[in-house]
Write an enzyme that holds these catalytic residues in place. Structure first.
Site, PDB file in Angstrom:
ATOM      1  N   HIS A  18       0.851  -1.195   0.000  1.00  0.00           N
ATOM      2  CA  HIS A  18       0.000   0.000   0.000  1.00  0.00           C
ATOM      3  C   HIS A  18       0.886   1.245   0.000  1.00  0.00           C
ATOM      4  CE1 HIS A  18      -3.282   2.754   1.216  1.00  0.00           C
ATOM      5  NE2 HIS A  18      -2.340   3.312   1.967  1.00  0.00           N
ATOM      6  N   GLU A  19       1.917   1.253   0.838  1.00  0.00           N
ATOM      7  CA  GLU A  19       2.829   2.396   0.868  1.00  0.00           C
ATOM      8  C   GLU A  19       3.615   2.500  -0.439  1.00  0.00           C
ATOM      9  OE1 GLU A  19       2.309   4.472   3.058  1.00  0.00           O
ATOM     10  OE2 GLU A  19       1.146   3.190   4.401  1.00  0.00           O
TER      11      GLU A  19
ATOM     12  N   HIS B  97       1.730   4.466  -2.887  1.00  0.00           N
ATOM     13  CA  HIS B  97       1.889   5.922  -2.807  1.00  0.00           C
ATOM     14  C   HIS B  97       3.122   6.383  -3.578  1.00  0.00           C
ATOM     15  CE1 HIS B  97      -1.418   6.717  -0.179  1.00  0.00           C
ATOM     16  NE2 HIS B  97      -0.936   6.034   0.846  1.00  0.00           N
TER      17      HIS B  97
END
Length: 221
Positions: free
Chosen positions: A93-94, A97
């Site tokens: 998920h990071e 980004h």
């Protein structure tokens, strides 16, 4: 009593969301993965040509985040070295980004620009509102409400940023062969629980602003 009618429902939702994240992460931490969260994120970044993005371990529980200024993923110990579906989901998920940052994803750009105003508005907006109320000076109250609205704007813009990062993580984990299609459901449980926290935070800021407007509109000049 009126204040609680505005803020209590989103506050309770926020408590539930926090419990859901912790319980989902704990449950999915028991589902093993073939690599650590840091390894999965590194492979996901490298496959996208983002070898320059670093990965660091930081202390804390679920303190994971992507730093767009330093171009670094900062992962908590449970995620960095964890060999579980929970660790893979959060780490990637990071990484999502970082993908957004590299592609200049518009909502992320807007969110980053809104951070200073949101930080300032969250600290001083309510103060100006209530000082204005005590002084019976409506223009000061309006300034407070306008400043606090920056917080609401930030939270609303943040929703598509977080949802998109989760969608990228789920898709690329399977696409790059880091997990099987059958294992994607385990990652989804963690990311869906995390999404609820963003929804709760957004609702809480909206309802707080609504309460401030209720106070302002209810006062006579």
């Amino acid at each position: 009593m009126i204040y609680f009618l505005f803020v209590l429902p989103p506050f309770l939702l926020g408590l539930y969301a926090q419990w859901k994240v912790k319980s989902s992460f704990a449950a999915m931490s028991e589902v093993p993965a073939s690599m650590t969260g840091a390894t999965a994120a590194r492979r996901m970044l490298d496959a996208a040509g983002l070898q320059s993005v670093g990965i660091e371990q930081v202390p804390g529980k679920l303190s994971d985040h992507y730093d767009p200024r330093a171009k670094v993923l900062r992962l908590s110990p449970d995620v960095y070295g964890g060999r579980s579906m929970a660790a893979l989901g959060v780490a990637c998920h990071e990484a999502g980004h970082a993908f957004q940052d590299a592609q200049r994803y518009a909502p992320l750009v807007v969110r980053n620009l809104a951070v200073p105003a949101a930080n300032f508005g969250s600290g001083i907006g309510a103060t100006l509102l209530f000082v204005g109320a005590i002084m019976a000076f409506k223009p000061l109250m309006w300034i407070g409400v306008i400043l606090f609205s920056a917080v609401v704007f930030f939270q609303v813009v943040n929703l598509p940023v977080e949802f998109d990062a989760s969608n990228r993580a789920r898709a690329h984990l399977v696409e790059y062969g880091l997990i099987s299609a059958q294992e994607e459901k385990y990652v989804a449980k963690v990311l869906n629980a995390a999404a609820l926290t963003y929804v709760a935070a957004t609702l809480q800021s909206i309802m707080t602003l609504a309460y401030y407007l209720f106070i302002l509109m209810g006062r006579r000049d």
